[in-house]
Design a protein around this motif. Sequence first.
Motif, PDB file in Angstrom:
ATOM      1  N   THR A   1       0.838  -1.193   0.000  1.00  7.99           N
ATOM      2  CA  THR A   1       0.000   0.000   0.000  1.00  7.99           C
ATOM      3  C   THR A   1       0.878   1.250   0.000  1.00  7.99           C
ATOM      4  OG1 THR A   1      -1.695  -1.163   1.267  1.00  7.99           O
ATOM      5  CG2 THR A   1      -1.844   1.225   1.208  1.00  7.99           C
ATOM      6  N   VAL A   2       0.541   2.196  -0.865  1.00 10.12           N
ATOM      7  CA  VAL A   2       1.206   3.500  -0.883  1.00 10.12           C
ATOM      8  C   VAL A   2       0.313   4.451  -0.093  1.00 10.12           C
ATOM      9  CG1 VAL A   2       2.028   5.397  -2.321  1.00 10.12           C
ATOM     10  CG2 VAL A   2       2.269   3.034  -3.128  1.00 10.12           C
ATOM     11  N   SER A   3       0.869   5.097   0.900  1.00 10.82           N
ATOM     12  CA  SER A   3       0.098   5.961   1.786  1.00 10.82           C
ATOM     13  C   SER A   3      -0.306   7.261   1.082  1.00 10.82           C
ATOM     14  CB  SER A   3       0.923   6.274   3.030  1.00 10.82           C
ATOM     15  OG  SER A   3       0.166   7.055   3.923  1.00 10.82           O
ATOM     16  N   ILE A   4      -1.632   7.456   0.951  1.00  7.90           N
ATOM     17  CA  ILE A   4      -2.184   8.689   0.384  1.00  7.90           C
ATOM     18  C   ILE A   4      -3.273   9.202   1.311  1.00  7.90           C
ATOM     19  CG2 ILE A   4      -1.577   8.249  -2.031  1.00  7.90           C
ATOM     20  CD1 ILE A   4      -4.397   7.130  -2.450  1.00  7.90           C
ATOM     21  N   VAL A   5      -3.647  10.454   1.144  1.00  3.98           N
ATOM     22  CA  VAL A   5      -4.649  11.083   2.015  1.00  3.98           C
ATOM     23  C   VAL A   5      -5.769  11.681   1.173  1.00  3.98           C
ATOM     24  CG1 VAL A   5      -3.011  11.545   3.886  1.00  3.98           C
ATOM     25  CG2 VAL A   5      -3.322  13.232   2.079  1.00  3.98           C
ATOM     26  N   PRO A   6      -6.930  11.924   1.782  1.00  2.00           N
ATOM     27  CA  PRO A   6      -8.058  12.500   1.028  1.00  2.00           C
ATOM     28  C   PRO A   6      -7.892  14.001   0.790  1.00  2.00           C
ATOM     29  CG  PRO A   6      -8.732  12.063   3.283  1.00  2.00           C
ATOM     30  CD  PRO A   6      -7.333  11.546   3.137  1.00  2.00           C
ATOM     31  N   GLN A   7      -7.105  14.335  -0.230  1.00  2.00           N
ATOM     32  CA  GLN A   7      -6.905  15.722  -0.653  1.00  2.00           C
ATOM     33  C   GLN A   7      -7.037  15.782  -2.164  1.00  2.00           C
ATOM     34  OE1 GLN A   7      -3.002  16.737   0.769  1.00  2.00           O
ATOM     35  NE2 GLN A   7      -3.748  17.304   2.797  1.00  2.00           N
ATOM     36  N   LYS A   8      -7.470  16.934  -2.672  1.00  2.00           N
ATOM     37  CA  LYS A   8      -7.637  17.098  -4.126  1.00  2.00           C
ATOM     38  C   LYS A   8      -6.314  17.114  -4.872  1.00  2.00           C
ATOM     39  CE  LYS A   8     -12.124  19.323  -4.163  1.00  2.00           C
ATOM     40  NZ  LYS A   8     -12.922  20.436  -4.668  1.00  2.00           N
ATOM     41  N   SER A   9      -5.255  17.506  -4.199  1.00  2.00           N
ATOM     42  CA  SER A   9      -3.936  17.548  -4.824  1.00  2.00           C
ATOM     43  C   SER A   9      -2.904  17.161  -3.778  1.00  2.00           C
ATOM     44  CB  SER A   9      -3.657  18.963  -5.339  1.00  2.00           C
ATOM     45  OG  SER A   9      -2.376  19.044  -5.900  1.00  2.00           O
ATOM     46  N   GLN A  10      -1.992  16.259  -4.161  1.00  2.00           N
ATOM     47  CA  GLN A  10      -0.955  15.844  -3.233  1.00  2.00           C
ATOM     48  C   GLN A  10       0.233  15.254  -3.975  1.00  2.00           C
ATOM     49  OE1 GLN A  10      -2.022  12.083  -0.956  1.00  2.00           O
ATOM     50  NE2 GLN A  10      -3.976  12.524  -1.969  1.00  2.00           N
ATOM     51  N   SER A  11       1.384  15.320  -3.324  1.00  2.00           N
ATOM     52  CA  SER A  11       2.594  14.669  -3.815  1.00  2.00           C
ATOM     53  C   SER A  11       3.103  13.763  -2.709  1.00  2.00           C
ATOM     54  CB  SER A  11       3.670  15.689  -4.166  1.00  2.00           C
ATOM     55  OG  SER A  11       3.363  16.341  -5.369  1.00  2.00           O
TER      56      SER A  11
ATOM     57  N   ARG B   1       2.419  12.245  -7.893  1.00  2.00           N
ATOM     58  CA  ARG B   1       1.580  13.441  -7.756  1.00  2.00           C
ATOM     59  C   ARG B   1       0.177  13.069  -8.217  1.00  2.00           C
ATOM     60  NH1 ARG B   1       0.369  17.963 -11.300  1.00  2.00           N
ATOM     61  NH2 ARG B   1      -0.362  19.671 -10.031  1.00  2.00           N
ATOM     62  N   LEU B   2      -0.802  13.334  -7.371  1.00  2.00           N
ATOM     63  CA  LEU B   2      -2.211  13.096  -7.698  1.00  2.00           C
ATOM     64  C   LEU B   2      -2.935  14.427  -7.689  1.00  2.00           C
ATOM     65  CD1 LEU B   2      -2.849  10.056  -5.331  1.00  2.00           C
ATOM     66  CD2 LEU B   2      -2.374   9.984  -7.791  1.00  2.00           C
ATOM     67  N   ILE B   3      -3.795  14.630  -8.685  1.00  2.00           N
ATOM     68  CA  ILE B   3      -4.597  15.848  -8.733  1.00  2.00           C
ATOM     69  C   ILE B   3      -5.993  15.512  -9.248  1.00  2.00           C
ATOM     70  CG2 ILE B   3      -3.734  16.516 -11.003  1.00  2.00           C
ATOM     71  CD1 ILE B   3      -3.945  19.474  -9.875  1.00  2.00           C
ATOM     72  N   GLN B   4      -7.006  15.969  -8.521  1.00  2.00           N
ATOM     73  CA  GLN B   4      -8.401  15.751  -8.913  1.00  2.00           C
ATOM     74  C   GLN B   4      -8.813  16.840  -9.895  1.00  2.00           C
ATOM     75  OE1 GLN B   4     -11.041  13.370  -7.470  1.00  2.00           O
ATOM     76  NE2 GLN B   4     -11.757  14.011  -9.472  1.00  2.00           N
ATOM     77  N   ARG B   5      -9.248  16.430 -11.055  1.00  2.00           N
ATOM     78  CA  ARG B   5      -9.845  17.329 -12.039  1.00  2.00           C
ATOM     79  C   ARG B   5     -11.323  16.988 -12.121  1.00  2.00           C
ATOM     80  NH1 ARG B   5      -6.064  21.048 -12.371  1.00  2.00           N
ATOM     81  NH2 ARG B   5      -4.139  20.389 -13.373  1.00  2.00           N
ATOM     82  N   GLU B   6     -12.061  17.699 -12.931  1.00  2.00           N
ATOM     83  CA  GLU B   6     -13.496  17.445 -13.049  1.00  2.00           C
ATOM     84  C   GLU B   6     -13.786  16.031 -13.535  1.00  2.00           C
ATOM     85  OE1 GLU B   6     -17.266  19.258 -15.451  1.00  2.00           O
ATOM     86  OE2 GLU B   6     -15.722  20.658 -14.758  1.00  2.00           O
ATOM     87  N   SER B   7     -13.002  15.539 -14.476  1.00  2.00           N
ATOM     88  CA  SER B   7     -13.281  14.239 -15.095  1.00  2.00           C
ATOM     89  C   SER B   7     -12.715  13.046 -14.335  1.00  2.00           C
ATOM     90  CB  SER B   7     -12.731  14.220 -16.522  1.00  2.00           C
ATOM     91  OG  SER B   7     -11.345  14.514 -16.515  1.00  2.00           O
ATOM     92  N   ALA B   8     -11.614  13.219 -13.598  1.00  2.00           N
ATOM     93  CA  ALA B   8     -10.956  12.096 -12.923  1.00  2.00           C
ATOM     94  C   ALA B   8      -9.817  12.610 -12.063  1.00  2.00           C
ATOM     95  CB  ALA B   8     -10.402  11.112 -13.965  1.00  2.00           C
ATOM     96  N   ILE B   9      -9.192  11.681 -11.329  1.00  2.00           N
ATOM     97  CA  ILE B   9      -7.920  11.961 -10.677  1.00  2.00           C
ATOM     98  C   ILE B   9      -6.837  11.597 -11.688  1.00  2.00           C
ATOM     99  CG2 ILE B   9      -6.330  11.267  -8.844  1.00  2.00           C
ATOM    100  CD1 ILE B   9      -8.737  10.748  -7.076  1.00  2.00           C
ATOM    101  N   TYR B  10      -5.805  12.428 -11.762  1.00  2.00           N
ATOM    102  CA  TYR B  10      -4.700  12.185 -12.686  1.00  2.00           C
ATOM    103  C   TYR B  10      -3.405  12.019 -11.908  1.00  2.00           C
ATOM    104  CZ  TYR B  10      -7.937  13.394 -16.358  1.00  2.00           C
ATOM    105  OH  TYR B  10      -9.008  13.407 -17.207  1.00  2.00           O
ATOM    106  N   MET B  11      -2.520  11.180 -12.450  1.00  2.00           N
ATOM    107  CA  MET B  11      -1.256  10.882 -11.787  1.00  2.00           C
ATOM    108  C   MET B  11      -0.058  11.258 -12.647  1.00  2.00           C
ATOM    109  SD  MET B  11       0.321   7.173 -10.607  1.00  2.00           S
ATOM    110  CE  MET B  11      -0.923   6.817  -9.380  1.00  2.00           C
ATOM    111  N   ASP B  12       0.947  11.835 -11.968  1.00  2.00           N
ATOM    112  CA  ASP B  12       2.273  12.023 -12.533  1.00  2.00           C
ATOM    113  C   ASP B  12       3.207  11.147 -11.710  1.00  2.00           C
ATOM    114  OD1 ASP B  12       1.139  14.073 -14.046  1.00  2.00           O
ATOM    115  OD2 ASP B  12       1.955  15.666 -12.788  1.00  2.00           O
TER     116      ASP B  12
END
Length: 101
Positions: free
Chosen positions: A3-13, A26-37
Amino acid sequence: MRTVSIVPQKSQSVSVILAGQQCVIRLIQRESAIYMDLTVNGNPIMQGVPCLYGNKMVRYSYLGFVGDLVFLDNIGQQDPVWDGLGSRYRLYYIEESELVQ
């Protein structure tokens, strides 16, 4: 699988070492989906990839990442949404030995 530890935020690294690789996810919530870098050892591996339920995120070993990442839903089979990250929607690292070739 780890498991990779993530938190409930719209944008995080998240910085994490996976199989000896220094990774920045890097996770970022957009209107259509969450996107990852994904950056590995300072090199961008992928950018702007939509996070979908059960889909391997990296897919191709030639990109320079050992293993893969996947989002799973602990309640159903929905694509992840920011407010459920870390609880309902978990990000997993799949070891190279666990991948189906």
